[in-house]
Motif scaffolding. Structure first.
Motif, mmCIF file in Angstrom:
data_model
loop_
_atom_site.group_PDB
_atom_site.id
_atom_site.type_symbol
_atom_site.label_atom_id
_atom_site.label_comp_id
_atom_site.label_asym_id
_atom_site.label_seq_id
_atom_site.Cartn_x
_atom_site.Cartn_y
_atom_site.Cartn_z
ATOM 1 N N TYR A 92 10.689 -6.944 0.806
ATOM 2 C CA TYR A 92 10.479 -6.967 2.251
ATOM 3 C C TYR A 92 9.798 -5.690 2.733
ATOM 4 C CZ TYR A 92 11.090 -8.351 7.063
ATOM 5 O OH TYR A 92 10.842 -8.723 8.358
ATOM 6 N N LEU A 93 10.115 -4.556 2.099
ATOM 7 C CA LEU A 93 9.446 -3.310 2.483
ATOM 8 C C LEU A 93 7.947 -3.411 2.239
ATOM 9 C CD1 LEU A 93 10.616 0.273 2.182
ATOM 10 C CD2 LEU A 93 8.417 -0.281 1.142
ATOM 11 N N THR A 94 7.567 -3.957 1.094
ATOM 12 C CA THR A 94 6.141 -4.125 0.803
ATOM 13 C C THR A 94 5.494 -5.053 1.831
ATOM 14 O OG1 THR A 94 6.569 -3.818 -1.564
ATOM 15 C CG2 THR A 94 4.470 -4.831 -0.939
ATOM 16 N N HIS A 95 6.182 -6.130 2.164
ATOM 17 C CA HIS A 95 5.676 -7.067 3.179
ATOM 18 C C HIS A 95 5.402 -6.357 4.504
ATOM 19 C CE1 HIS A 95 5.482 -10.602 5.794
ATOM 20 N NE2 HIS A 95 6.435 -10.048 6.527
ATOM 21 N N CYS A 96 6.330 -5.501 4.930
ATOM 22 C CA CYS A 96 6.212 -4.854 6.235
ATOM 23 C C CYS A 96 5.239 -3.675 6.248
ATOM 24 C CB CYS A 96 7.594 -4.372 6.701
ATOM 25 S SG CYS A 96 8.729 -5.694 7.141
ATOM 26 N N PHE A 97 5.079 -3.017 5.106
ATOM 27 C CA PHE A 97 4.275 -1.791 5.074
ATOM 28 C C PHE A 97 2.861 -1.998 4.532
ATOM 29 C CE2 PHE A 97 8.336 -0.028 5.845
ATOM 30 C CZ PHE A 97 8.141 1.223 6.407
ATOM 31 N N LEU A 98 2.572 -3.198 4.063
ATOM 32 C CA LEU A 98 1.267 -3.430 3.453
ATOM 33 C C LEU A 98 0.125 -3.134 4.420
ATOM 34 C CD1 LEU A 98 0.176 -4.311 0.723
ATOM 35 C CD2 LEU A 98 0.154 -6.669 1.565
ATOM 36 N N SER A 99 0.302 -3.463 5.680
ATOM 37 C CA SER A 99 -0.762 -3.222 6.669
ATOM 38 C C SER A 99 -0.951 -1.741 6.961
ATOM 39 C CB SER A 99 -0.447 -3.960 7.970
ATOM 40 O OG SER A 99 0.747 -3.461 8.554
ATOM 41 N N LEU A 100 0.011 -0.906 6.540
ATOM 42 C CA LEU A 100 -0.094 0.537 6.771
ATOM 43 C C LEU A 100 -0.761 1.267 5.613
ATOM 44 C CD1 LEU A 100 3.452 1.297 8.264
ATOM 45 C CD2 LEU A 100 1.321 0.854 9.490
ATOM 46 N N MET A 101 -1.067 0.547 4.547
ATOM 47 C CA MET A 101 -1.629 1.208 3.380
ATOM 48 C C MET A 101 -3.110 1.509 3.599
ATOM 49 S SD MET A 101 0.392 -0.333 0.114
ATOM 50 C CE MET A 101 0.365 1.274 -0.687
ATOM 51 N N ASN A 102 -3.526 2.665 3.090
ATOM 52 C CA ASN A 102 -4.879 3.186 3.304
ATOM 53 C C ASN A 102 -5.837 2.562 2.296
ATOM 54 O OD1 ASN A 102 -7.048 4.675 4.126
ATOM 55 N ND2 ASN A 102 -6.304 6.628 3.317
ATOM 56 N N LYS A 103 -6.249 1.315 2.557
ATOM 57 C CA LYS A 103 -6.998 0.549 1.567
ATOM 58 C C LYS A 103 -8.477 0.928 1.476
ATOM 59 C CE LYS A 103 -3.823 -3.262 2.314
ATOM 60 N NZ LYS A 103 -3.639 -4.601 2.904
ATOM 61 N N ASN A 104 -8.884 1.969 2.216
ATOM 62 C CA ASN A 104 -10.251 2.485 2.057
ATOM 63 C C ASN A 104 -10.418 3.153 0.690
ATOM 64 O OD1 ASN A 104 -11.161 1.657 4.596
ATOM 65 N ND2 ASN A 104 -10.265 3.467 5.567
ATOM 66 N N ASN A 143 15.956 -2.493 9.944
ATOM 67 C CA ASN A 143 15.637 -1.082 9.684
ATOM 68 C C ASN A 143 14.225 -0.926 9.148
ATOM 69 O OD1 ASN A 143 18.653 0.673 8.567
ATOM 70 N ND2 ASN A 143 18.247 -0.414 10.451
ATOM 71 N N ILE A 144 13.869 -1.777 8.205
ATOM 72 C CA ILE A 144 12.542 -1.717 7.596
ATOM 73 C C ILE A 144 11.464 -1.989 8.637
ATOM 74 C CG2 ILE A 144 11.021 -2.780 5.879
ATOM 75 C CD1 ILE A 144 13.548 -3.348 4.194
ATOM 76 N N GLU A 145 11.682 -3.018 9.441
ATOM 77 C CA GLU A 145 10.713 -3.363 10.490
ATOM 78 C C GLU A 145 10.575 -2.225 11.493
ATOM 79 O OE1 GLU A 145 12.275 -6.921 12.163
ATOM 80 O OE2 GLU A 145 12.028 -8.086 10.312
ATOM 81 N N ARG A 146 11.695 -1.631 11.868
ATOM 82 C CA ARG A 146 11.673 -0.556 12.864
ATOM 83 C C ARG A 146 10.839 0.626 12.369
ATOM 84 N NH1 ARG A 146 16.803 0.537 12.985
ATOM 85 N NH2 ARG A 146 17.235 -1.238 14.342
ATOM 86 N N LEU A 147 11.025 1.023 11.110
ATOM 87 C CA LEU A 147 10.271 2.154 10.570
ATOM 88 C C LEU A 147 8.796 1.802 10.443
ATOM 89 C CD1 LEU A 147 10.077 4.983 9.475
ATOM 90 C CD2 LEU A 147 10.781 4.114 7.222
ATOM 91 N N ALA A 148 8.493 0.590 9.999
ATOM 92 C CA ALA A 148 7.088 0.177 9.892
ATOM 93 C C ALA A 148 6.409 0.226 11.257
ATOM 94 C CB ALA A 148 6.997 -1.228 9.297
ATOM 95 N N ASN A 149 7.081 -0.241 12.281
ATOM 96 C CA ASN A 149 6.513 -0.216 13.633
ATOM 97 C C ASN A 149 6.319 1.208 14.128
ATOM 98 O OD1 ASN A 149 6.421 -3.018 13.810
ATOM 99 N ND2 ASN A 149 8.454 -3.173 14.716
ATOM 100 N N ALA A 195 6.729 -6.827 -9.320
ATOM 101 C CA ALA A 195 5.566 -6.012 -9.672
ATOM 102 C C ALA A 195 4.422 -6.880 -10.191
ATOM 103 C CB ALA A 195 5.960 -4.961 -10.708
ATOM 104 N N VAL A 196 4.750 -7.864 -11.033
ATOM 105 C CA VAL A 196 3.716 -8.752 -11.582
ATOM 106 C C VAL A 196 3.076 -9.583 -10.473
ATOM 107 C CG1 VAL A 196 3.308 -10.735 -13.090
ATOM 108 C CG2 VAL A 196 4.748 -8.846 -13.877
ATOM 109 N N ASN A 197 3.901 -10.181 -9.613
ATOM 110 C CA ASN A 197 3.376 -10.997 -8.529
ATOM 111 C C ASN A 197 2.490 -10.187 -7.588
ATOM 112 O OD1 ASN A 197 4.409 -13.472 -9.233
ATOM 113 N ND2 ASN A 197 5.708 -13.705 -7.438
ATOM 114 N N LEU A 198 2.985 -9.017 -7.181
ATOM 115 C CA LEU A 198 2.211 -8.174 -6.268
ATOM 116 C C LEU A 198 0.887 -7.755 -6.899
ATOM 117 C CD1 LEU A 198 4.968 -5.818 -4.782
ATOM 118 C CD2 LEU A 198 3.754 -7.652 -3.586
ATOM 119 N N SER A 199 0.917 -7.421 -8.183
ATOM 120 C CA SER A 199 -0.312 -6.961 -8.837
ATOM 121 C C SER A 199 -1.370 -8.057 -8.837
ATOM 122 C CB SER A 199 -0.017 -6.507 -10.271
ATOM 123 O OG SER A 199 0.356 -7.601 -11.092
#
Length: 235
Positions: free
Chosen positions: A119-131, A66-72, A168-172
């Motif tokens: 897993y959601l963070t893993h799949c959606f990280l490339s969609l984040m507006n890092k500008n 489900n997570i992958e499908r929405l990210a795609n 949260a600590v690891n991701l930060s």
């Protein structure tokens, strides 16, 4: 679409629904996820008011497919996300003693409260507006704190929230150089289906407090644990 986009999991009720409503009022575009339409009547009503600013997407946080499908799907639509709020939660209420544990329910706490956000963070990280500065908020709980004195209670929930805090600590630490700030937030004991009618805080006050904490989040404060009133908490 709005200039700012937030994705909120578990958005069909409680804190997630109130966050959805308040971000819409503040002009954001909201991608609101929920497991099924049968429990999403309030979201659908909100859609009538906010039209194109509210995108309702079906997604089970415990289902990687489900997570992958929405990210795609969002990637194909060229949608960029400024903020992810991992709000979906599960409480194994009966697991109050090591002598009487429902393991399946304890496992579900981990799937919803910590592994799902991972897993959601893993799949959606490339969609984040890092500008510009992006943010990830994990709705945690003081029940997951290892240093606060607590009575024995809710084994799966408390363990999974401790794991969410570590996420949260690891991701930060890993994402600070990618212009992504991460925070764990305790929303208070809130009058929702999970918190019950005897809870201290109403859902609107909690949601507005969480939003303020997220607003104040920066790369200098990434990796911290706060309550909805802005007080830093011990992990």
């Amino acid at each position: 679409m709005s200039d700012l986009v937030v994705l909120i999991t578990g958005a069909n009720r409680g804190i997630g629904f109130e966050l959805t409503k308040q971000y819409l009022i503040n002009g954001w575009t909201v991608i609101a996820t929920c497991r099924n339409k049968k429990t999403s009547a309030d979201l659908i009503t909100l859609k009538d008011e906010f039209s194109e600013k509210l995108l309702i997407e079906l997604m089970d946080i415990t289902c990687p497919e489900n997570i992958e499908r929405l990210a795609n799907k969002l990637s194909e639509e060229s949608i960029k996300i400024d903020l992810i709020i991992n709000n979906a939660g599960y409480l194994d209420q009966e697991n109050k003693s090591i002598h009487d544990i429902n393991y399946a329910n304890a496992e579900m706490s981990f799937k919803v409260n910590s592994l799902g956000p991972l897993y959601l963070t893993h799949c959606f990280l490339s969609l984040m507006n890092k500008n510009r500065l992006c943010k990830i908020a994990i709705i945690s709980s003081v029940m997951g704190s290892l240093t606060r004195e607590r009575t024995v209670d809710w084994y799966g929930y408390r363990m999974s929230k401790a794991a969410a805090n570590m996420l949260a600590v690891n991701l930060s630490n890993e994402l600070v150089n990618d212009n992504v700030a991460v925070i764990a937030v305790h929303p208070g004991w809130v009058q929702t289906d999970m918190g019950g009618s005897c809870a201290r805080e109403n859902v609107k006050d909690s949601a507005l407090g969480v939003m303020k904490v997220i607003l104040n989040l920066s790369l200098e404060t990434t990796g911290k644990f706060y309550d909805f009133k802005g007080e830093e908490l011990p992990f």
